[in-house]
Scaffold this active site. Structure first.
Site, PDB file in Angstrom:
ATOM      1  N   ALA A 194       0.342  -3.806   7.852  1.00 57.11           N
ATOM      2  CA  ALA A 194      -0.997  -3.193   7.941  1.00 57.11           C
ATOM      3  C   ALA A 194      -1.170  -2.322   9.178  1.00 57.11           C
ATOM      4  O   ALA A 194      -2.291  -2.025   9.590  1.00 57.11           O
ATOM      5  CB  ALA A 194      -2.097  -4.257   7.875  1.00 57.11           C
ATOM      6  N   ASP A 242       5.603  -4.530  10.918  1.00 61.00           N
ATOM      7  CA  ASP A 242       4.456  -3.631  11.107  1.00 61.00           C
ATOM      8  C   ASP A 242       3.451  -3.740   9.963  1.00 61.00           C
ATOM      9  O   ASP A 242       2.985  -2.727   9.433  1.00 61.00           O
ATOM     10  CB  ASP A 242       4.941  -2.176  11.260  1.00 61.00           C
ATOM     11  CG  ASP A 242       3.868  -1.315  11.948  1.00 61.00           C
ATOM     12  OD1 ASP A 242       3.031  -1.880  12.669  1.00 61.00           O
ATOM     13  OD2 ASP A 242       3.875  -0.083  11.758  1.00 61.00           O
ATOM     14  N   ARG A 249       0.846  -1.204   0.000  1.00 60.77           N
ATOM     15  CA  ARG A 249       0.000   0.000   0.000  1.00 60.77           C
ATOM     16  C   ARG A 249       0.877   1.248   0.000  1.00 60.77           C
ATOM     17  O   ARG A 249       0.398   2.351   0.072  1.00 60.77           O
ATOM     18  CB  ARG A 249      -0.913   0.007   1.213  1.00 60.77           C
ATOM     19  CG  ARG A 249      -0.116  -0.095   2.490  1.00 60.77           C
ATOM     20  CD  ARG A 249      -0.886   0.316   3.714  1.00 60.77           C
ATOM     21  NE  ARG A 249      -0.141  -0.123   4.878  1.00 60.77           N
ATOM     22  CZ  ARG A 249      -0.105   0.535   6.020  1.00 60.77           C
ATOM     23  NH1 ARG A 249      -0.752   1.670   6.152  1.00 60.77           N
ATOM     24  NH2 ARG A 249       0.586   0.071   7.042  1.00 60.77           N
ATOM     25  N   ASN A 250       2.194   1.022  -0.044  1.00 61.58           N
ATOM     26  CA  ASN A 250       3.160   2.107  -0.129  1.00 61.58           C
ATOM     27  C   ASN A 250       4.026   1.855  -1.351  1.00 61.58           C
ATOM     28  O   ASN A 250       4.032   0.762  -1.895  1.00 61.58           O
ATOM     29  CB  ASN A 250       4.025   2.131   1.130  1.00 61.58           C
ATOM     30  CG  ASN A 250       3.289   2.747   2.302  1.00 61.58           C
ATOM     31  OD1 ASN A 250       2.637   3.776   2.164  1.00 61.58           O
ATOM     32  ND2 ASN A 250       3.380   2.100   3.454  1.00 61.58           N
TER      33      ASN A 250
END
Lengths: 427, 427
Positions: free
Chosen positions: B307, B305, B211-212
């Protein structure tokens, strides 16, 4: 209960080593028995049977075992086993029912009850070689096998040089040789490695098989395993190799130096096992996985040309064979008799400048020119001649040890030559 | 038969999407139904139910499902599921038995038969947040949870802002939104990804959740997976993120550039899925594995880490949770109802100068000073201010795209500010 994989064969660790008074009594008895001089290979096999490394084997194979193993990877009772573990002799006087002492270079390694003596004709030996040592991959030596094998294949040479008979029967092992003294803290039995791994809480473990010095490529394999497993056992062959190979103590020192400088010590074990190389390529890859299971290891790293020699085998034939053989649980007649230890297949690895790190053919899209690839022959030449080794191929700390070894070797050769020369002069 | 892992829940792929004439008829019917405006999160959930990504779910959860999922990761029928998939409303007029249309920003996404309507008091919502969003690890925010969660936890904020009721019932999905147009070749359904993987002969597959933007660390995770699996699906969230995060199209472009320059294309798939982030940390890690199984993926990469958001969760809590929950076959009441997709746990990764490549805390024994570690905040600052990013952190080709994105962003802000300023002058 242990979270580690159970020993191979479903009978727990089968350890044929006698200890204490029992051993003393058996040694005494052995002195009165017929002494059979055995090969270094058989000595290694015996020690493995002694410490449980060859579980469930408790002796040398019968003809039915030998045939089943060669033909379909199965012993007579349905247990998976990939290479014959046999004891040969030319001695006509040994009879079935005899008890004999197995001796190597003056040391008694075991007593054996001969339950079966079977002939091994040249045709039998050739058949064994074709089944076990001749690859089955598309790119393995096939048609020309016999043209080159007798000349260049140490495994084939060994089998063809065996005696006229094989002797089968259970053994009582009486010695582990000098491994414990020569490799303190590194020569570890299956029980010792299992204990250490349990202490560390490992359950999912990989083994890296080594018989050559450890360079970046091997380090990379071990580190991939460490990323996805609880830990990695760097497990070196410390028995005999072919001439020209680097001896165990030098290799073990390289590995320890590498661990000290480039590994997290908690995640790796530096250990050795007492077998000689058979150079059986794919079949030996299976053997490596089989006995690793006895050490509590459930993943066997199989890289490029695993256990190969010369150009006899396809580069990844030792990976492919795991898909062809009845090692999976369901393929064996009884649960527990099949191999549980799985292959962890890794492609050809190297340092790549464009990748900016280690990579493999599976991850690196770049070209030959970007990659640091060095043949073993070129490496040996470079090290022994004091030439530069390309950057990123090995760790400096390891290369120093290897250069040192080669320098001493050269000095020894020079001293020998000088002696010979001065001898010649003095004549 | 497919060698890929079966969909989660034992019912095959449950796809609620209607097509063709059936869809047209249902859309017509929907026009006459009561329209309920749904959240972006619910829209994502619906599309996933439509394409089989949320198999075996065929609608929003009942109270019994919601309670079982929050409390023990199990739906009422014993199927493993890690986070509630619920539909909220404040509408008093909707009754059990009603059929309604689910609408987001003017588009009808589904019709739904309301089989159950249950109250969600603030206490219920708080309980859901504590069960689902509050970590259970030693280093997760515990005592101070409610002090900070309402302020800083987007997932908790979302739940607490929900309506007074939840509606349960089966859905007929009528739209996949604009994902296929916005992400051609990247927005792929479970069936499409399965087909592609079968074509490639994959059986053992890992997913990398993203998501990055993808930097060296993520690349390293994917490449570890590629070394030990048949391939890796780089599977990006292309739904909504929190403000300040980098949009899907930019991230997907970065990934494709990375694949084009640093991957062997055959071993990787660049795909996106239509969910919004819930930021549920460890629980979302489980959700990621659960729906990946529907895509035919049997290994879920879980890094540092995973989500997470802010400092709410322990760095490796999303790994540890896999050991605590009934995801293994035997722990669920019925075979097939438990999660089969396994976590592939990878430690904190970075480039290390002494290691001369990528490494992790499990493989690198060196110190902080030897490692290239950059916080997301510092990276964003560096990129948006055009500052140098440390060597080996990201690939140049990717950083160019990100700098470009940030430059355009700055320009847009400047244009806005200029407009505002000129407006002020003209007043």
């Amino acid at each position: 209960m242990s979270k580690l994989v159970p020993p191979h064969g479903g009978k727990g660790l089968v350890c044929c080593l006698l200890e204490g008074a029992e051993r003393d009594a058996e040694l005494k008895k052995a002195a009165g028995l017929k002494q059979l001089e055995i090969s270094a290979r058989a000595k290694g096999d015996l020690i493995m049977m002694g410490i449980g490394g060859f579980s469930p084997l408790d002796g040398f194979m019968t003809k039915a075992d030998w045939k089943g193993v060669c033909e379909k990877f199965l012993m007579a009772d349905g247990t998976f086993w990939p290479v014959p573990v046999t004891l040969d002799t030319d001695d006509d006087s040994i009879k079935e029912g005899d008890e004999i002492a197995l001796v190597n270079k003056g040391e008694v390694y075991a007593t054996m009850k001969v339950t079966e003596k079977y002939e091994m004709t040249d045709a039998d030996k050739k058949w064994e070689c074709e089944m076990v040592y001749k690859g089955e991959g598309e790119d393995s030596v096939d048609d020309k096998f016999w043209e080159v094998a007798l000349e260049d294949h140490p495994g084939v040479q060994m089998v063809m040089a065996q005696g006229k008979f094989n002797l089968a029967g259970p053994v009582k092992v009486l010695s582990e040789g000098d491994y414990a003294e020569r490799f303190p803290g590194v020569y570890l039995t299956p029980t010792q490695i299992r204990d250490e791994m349990e202490k560390r809480g490992w359950a999912n473990v990989a083994a890296l098989q080594l018989r050559n010095p450890m360079h970046r490529s091997h380090e990379f394999l071990a580190k991939i395993a460490i990323e996805v497993c609880d830990g990695c056992v760097i497990h070196s062959l410390i028995g005999n190799l072919k001439p020209g190979d680097i001896p165990g103590d030098v290799r073990i020192k390289c590995i320890q130096t590498l661990i000290d400088n480039y590994f997290v010590a908690d995640n790796v074990i530096n250990a050795g096992y007492p077998l000689d190389m058979r150079y059986a390529g794919p079949r030996e890859g299976l053997l490596h996985a089989t006995f690793r299971q006895n050490y509590g290891i459930n993943n066997m790293l199989i890289g490029r040309d695993h256990a190969g020699v010369g150009d006899f085998y396809g580069l990844f034939e030792a990976q492919d064979i795991f898909d062809r053989i009845p090692y999976v649980k369901d393929a064996c007649p009884e649960q527990g008799k099949a191999l549980i230890c799985k292959p962890m297949k890794i492609d050809w690895t190297f340092y790549c400048y464009k990748c900016d790190g280690m990579a493999s053919m599976r991850t690196c899209p770049h070209t030959k020119e970007d990659r640091v690839i060095l043949s073993g022959t070129k490496l040996r030449k470079g090290l022994s001649e004091g030439a530069e080794i390309p950057d990123h191929f090995g760790r400096d700390e390891v290369l120093v040890i290897l250069r040192d070894y080669y320098e001493n070797l050269t000095e020894k050769v020079e001293v020998k030559m000088q002696k010979a020369a001065s001898g010649a002069t003095m004549k």
